[in-house]
Design a protein around this motif. Structure first.
Motif, mmCIF file in Angstrom:
data_model
loop_
_atom_site.group_PDB
_atom_site.id
_atom_site.type_symbol
_atom_site.label_atom_id
_atom_site.label_comp_id
_atom_site.label_asym_id
_atom_site.label_seq_id
_atom_site.Cartn_x
_atom_site.Cartn_y
_atom_site.Cartn_z
ATOM 1 N N TYR A 85 -6.894 -8.624 -27.740
ATOM 2 C CA TYR A 85 -7.060 -7.909 -26.473
ATOM 3 C C TYR A 85 -8.451 -8.170 -25.888
ATOM 4 N N ARG A 86 -9.469 -8.201 -26.766
ATOM 5 C CA ARG A 86 -10.834 -8.483 -26.295
ATOM 6 C C ARG A 86 -10.957 -9.941 -25.856
ATOM 7 N N PHE A 87 -10.258 -10.848 -26.573
ATOM 8 C CA PHE A 87 -10.295 -12.257 -26.170
ATOM 9 C C PHE A 87 -9.791 -12.411 -24.730
ATOM 10 N N ILE A 88 -8.642 -11.788 -24.448
ATOM 11 C CA ILE A 88 -8.051 -11.900 -23.114
ATOM 12 C C ILE A 88 -8.937 -11.206 -22.080
ATOM 13 N N TRP A 89 -9.501 -10.054 -22.456
ATOM 14 C CA TRP A 89 -10.422 -9.328 -21.560
ATOM 15 C C TRP A 89 -11.589 -10.224 -21.158
ATOM 16 N N ASP A 90 -12.237 -10.848 -22.151
ATOM 17 C CA ASP A 90 -13.368 -11.726 -21.845
ATOM 18 C C ASP A 90 -12.942 -12.896 -20.969
ATOM 19 N N GLY A 91 -11.771 -13.492 -21.282
ATOM 20 C CA GLY A 91 -11.289 -14.614 -20.485
ATOM 21 C C GLY A 91 -11.019 -14.223 -19.043
ATOM 22 N N GLU A 92 -10.434 -13.040 -18.852
ATOM 23 C CA GLU A 92 -10.164 -12.563 -17.493
ATOM 24 C C GLU A 92 -11.465 -12.282 -16.738
ATOM 25 N N LEU A 93 -12.473 -11.765 -17.442
ATOM 26 C CA LEU A 93 -13.768 -11.522 -16.797
ATOM 27 C C LEU A 93 -14.370 -12.822 -16.280
ATOM 28 N N LYS A 95 -12.909 -15.650 -15.700
ATOM 29 C CA LYS A 95 -12.059 -16.202 -14.632
ATOM 30 C C LYS A 95 -12.406 -15.595 -13.277
ATOM 31 N N ASN A 96 -12.874 -14.349 -13.328
ATOM 32 C CA ASN A 96 -13.232 -13.651 -12.088
ATOM 33 C C ASN A 96 -14.740 -13.605 -11.843
ATOM 34 N N GLY A 97 -15.488 -14.474 -12.559
ATOM 35 C CA GLY A 97 -16.913 -14.616 -12.300
ATOM 36 C C GLY A 97 -17.794 -13.534 -12.887
ATOM 37 N N ILE A 98 -17.319 -12.826 -13.908
ATOM 38 C CA ILE A 98 -18.090 -11.751 -14.547
ATOM 39 C C ILE A 98 -18.510 -12.204 -15.945
ATOM 40 N N ASN A 99 -19.779 -12.050 -16.261
ATOM 41 C CA ASN A 99 -20.328 -12.492 -17.546
ATOM 42 C C ASN A 99 -20.026 -11.457 -18.639
ATOM 43 N N PRO A 100 -19.241 -11.805 -19.670
ATOM 44 C CA PRO A 100 -18.877 -10.834 -20.703
ATOM 45 C C PRO A 100 -20.031 -10.470 -21.634
ATOM 46 N N TYR A 101 -21.126 -11.235 -21.563
ATOM 47 C CA TYR A 101 -22.274 -10.945 -22.427
ATOM 48 C C TYR A 101 -23.190 -9.861 -21.857
ATOM 49 N N ILE A 102 -23.006 -9.502 -20.602
ATOM 50 C CA ILE A 102 -23.938 -8.541 -20.006
ATOM 51 C C ILE A 102 -23.247 -7.292 -19.457
ATOM 52 N N HIS A 103 -21.949 -7.170 -19.700
ATOM 53 C CA HIS A 103 -21.212 -5.994 -19.224
ATOM 54 C C HIS A 103 -20.374 -5.404 -20.354
ATOM 55 N N LEU A 104 -20.500 -4.113 -20.566
ATOM 56 C CA LEU A 104 -19.697 -3.423 -21.580
ATOM 57 C C LEU A 104 -18.326 -3.076 -21.008
ATOM 58 N N PRO A 105 -17.255 -3.282 -21.780
ATOM 59 C CA PRO A 105 -15.922 -2.898 -21.299
ATOM 60 C C PRO A 105 -15.837 -1.428 -20.897
ATOM 61 N N LYS A 106 -16.512 -0.559 -21.643
ATOM 62 C CA LYS A 106 -16.432 0.882 -21.341
ATOM 63 C C LYS A 106 -17.080 1.220 -19.997
ATOM 64 N N ASP A 107 -18.008 0.379 -19.545
ATOM 65 C CA ASP A 107 -18.611 0.581 -18.219
ATOM 66 C C ASP A 107 -17.741 -0.026 -17.128
ATOM 67 N N PRO A 139 -20.059 -19.285 -26.766
ATOM 68 C CA PRO A 139 -19.613 -19.829 -25.480
ATOM 69 C C PRO A 139 -18.323 -20.653 -25.514
ATOM 70 N N LEU A 140 -18.146 -21.524 -26.521
ATOM 71 C CA LEU A 140 -16.929 -22.333 -26.523
ATOM 72 C C LEU A 140 -15.701 -21.454 -26.732
ATOM 73 N N ASN A 141 -15.850 -20.415 -27.541
ATOM 74 C CA ASN A 141 -14.770 -19.442 -27.683
ATOM 75 C C ASN A 141 -14.443 -18.815 -26.332
ATOM 76 N N GLN A 142 -15.481 -18.479 -25.571
ATOM 77 C CA GLN A 142 -15.283 -17.876 -24.259
ATOM 78 C C GLN A 142 -14.562 -18.835 -23.303
ATOM 79 N N ILE A 143 -14.883 -20.106 -23.409
ATOM 80 C CA ILE A 143 -14.209 -21.104 -22.575
ATOM 81 C C ILE A 143 -12.721 -21.161 -22.909
ATOM 82 N N ILE A 144 -12.412 -21.084 -24.200
ATOM 83 C CA ILE A 144 -11.008 -21.080 -24.632
ATOM 84 C C ILE A 144 -10.298 -19.829 -24.109
ATOM 85 N N PHE A 145 -10.975 -18.684 -24.179
ATOM 86 C CA PHE A 145 -10.380 -17.453 -23.638
ATOM 87 C C PHE A 145 -10.071 -17.617 -22.144
#
Length: 454
Positions: A85-93, A95-107, A139-145
């Protein structure tokens, strides 16, 4: 057709039996049902061993068998892990131009216009622990997501299938390059099937969508290039392995004696440069702090299926009145220093000029890391298993079987571990390891002889 059946009837029956086990595991198993889980896994492991024993020279038969076992999982959502679920969340972020390293899902979930598909379902599925931490996937994991998110078209099942197909392709790559490397080492290439047909690999990577297989594809490819003297090409490939999972960083000091000072500097430079290039698209002013904080949690906050740590914890809390939450933080710091120390000793005082010795040094660095770690998820053993097939040591194979005992923790609502089962797991691993270290050269366990694991 009839003649083929007569020649291969038992292996065909083993494949059919395995497929039934995998179907039951994939579609009719709740991870709280430990008895069923361990029974199915024991059956899969036995049939895997028999398959390799009967058909270890039949590459096509074993390749097709391994692919069939993996394709069983193609349509199902992982049932032993919620990480996807987190993999897909990061990939969707991304894809929409949001950096998963600087934003918490809970926010982010509080935003009414959050531009990702199935946000509420993904947020609920990843769990509270993941939701309150920054992403720790390289990062490469994030690219795969992100690739999976694009091909998934906003659908969770679609993204799961996309990730699963990428993992299966990576496993085929591991099999092919491991076979090439085994030939180069004058070892039997069929050893690679101890990875490709191993139930742990199939369940945890293809089934539960862990990306150790992608990391290992680049890692084994890089090792093969190194063995051929192509270190300049190997460096960026090795960087891809690091940027999928960070574990290969552990082995960088070991290359110093193998390459020598001049080549080592070049190898480190090219590897580091490739890593930095992959990091650049995600870099921000807070990236380093967020990422290092999240990664550090694995050494100071979490515990699961630990070996030495459980012994230290028992002694500390029983005889010295130590507080568990304070003990794990102190232990995590000591553990990191211990692993660094072991790595440096093996880097400077072991004859890593020889490629076979280099592989053994890698195996012992990783084994010590896992033995000392406070968190050893079952899929962590897959890396050790691969290193084991290039050496004479078979204790990683034993661990790939016994590690599933750790899933007892999920059979109860408070995730309490059964220390007796963990004791059985580690006694089996240490018992075989000690035997292999102390047995005379050329002597093998009859068990492994019968299986063709010699």
């Amino acid at each position: 057709m009839w003649s083929y059946w007569r020649l291969h009837k038992y292996p065909i029956l083993f494949v059919l039996g395995s497929l039934l086990f995998y179907v039951s595991f994939a579609y009719d198993l709740n991870r709280t049902d430990f008895v069923k889980l361990i029974t199915l896994y024991a059956g899969m492991s036995f049939l895997c061993l028999k398959l390799i024993q009967f058909e270890k020279r039949n590459f096509k038969f074993l390749l097709i068998s391994g692919l069939l076992f993996r394709l069983v999982f193609l349509w199902m959502e992982p049932n032993l892990s919620q990480d996807f679920y987190r993999f897909i969340w990061d990939g969707e972020l991304i894809k929409n131009g949001i950096n998963p390293y600087i934003h918490l899902p809970k926010d982010l979930i509080l935003q009414n216009n959050l531009p990702i598909s199935n946000a509420d379902q993904l947020f609920a599925g990843m769990g509270e622990l993941s939701a309150k931490h920054f992403s720790n996937y390289p990062p490469l994991n994030q690219i795969i997501f992100t690739i999976a998110a694009f091909f998934g078209g906003g659908s969770i099942p679609g993204s799961v299938i996309a990730m699963r197909l990428l993992i299966i392709m990576a496993d085929i790559g591991v099999l092919l390059f491991a076979g090439k490397l085994l030939k180069h080492l004058n070892l039997s290439p069929d050893f690679a099937f101890w990875y490709f047909l191993n139930p742990l690999v199939i369940i945890e990577l293809t089934g539960n969508l862990h990306f150790e297989g992608v990391m290992l594809f680049f890692f084994v490819w890089a090792l093969y290039l190194v063995s051929k003297g192509k270190w300049r090409v190997a460096a960026p490939v090795y960087a891809l392995s690091i940027m999928t999972k960070l574990v290969p960083i552990l082995f960088l000091p070991l290359f110093l004696r193998y390459f020598g000072i001049k080549k080592s500097i070049g190898f480190y430079f090219f590897t580091g440069t490739a890593c930095l290039l992959l990091l650049l698209p995600f870099y921000s002013s807070v990236f380093v702090d967020n990422y290092s904080e999240t990664v550090g949690l694995w050494f100071s906050n979490f515990e699961f299926n630990a070996g030495l740590y459980n012994l230290v914890k028992h002694i500390g809390t029983t005889y010295f009145d130590a507080k568990p939450w304070e003990l794990i933080k102190s232990y995590g710091k000591v553990m990191v220093l211990a692993v660094i120390g072991i790595t440096l000793v093996l880097a400077f005082f072991r004859k890593n000029e020889h490629f076979n010795t280099l592989l053994k040094s890698m195996l012992w660095v990783l084994a010590c890391y896992l033995f000392l770690s406070s968190t050893v998820h079952p899929w962590y053993i897959v890396f050790l298993l691969v290193l084991g097939i290039f050496t004479k040591y078979r204790f990683p194979l034993v661990w790939s079987i016994t590690v599933m005992l750790s899933y007892w923790a999920y059979s109860n609502p408070d995730y309490t571990e059964n220390l007796w089962l963990l004791l059985i797991e580690y006694l089996a691993v240490f018992g075989v390891m000690i035997y292999e270290l102390t047995a005379k050269e050329g002597k093998k366990l009859d068990f492994f002889k019968k299986l063709g694991a010699n």
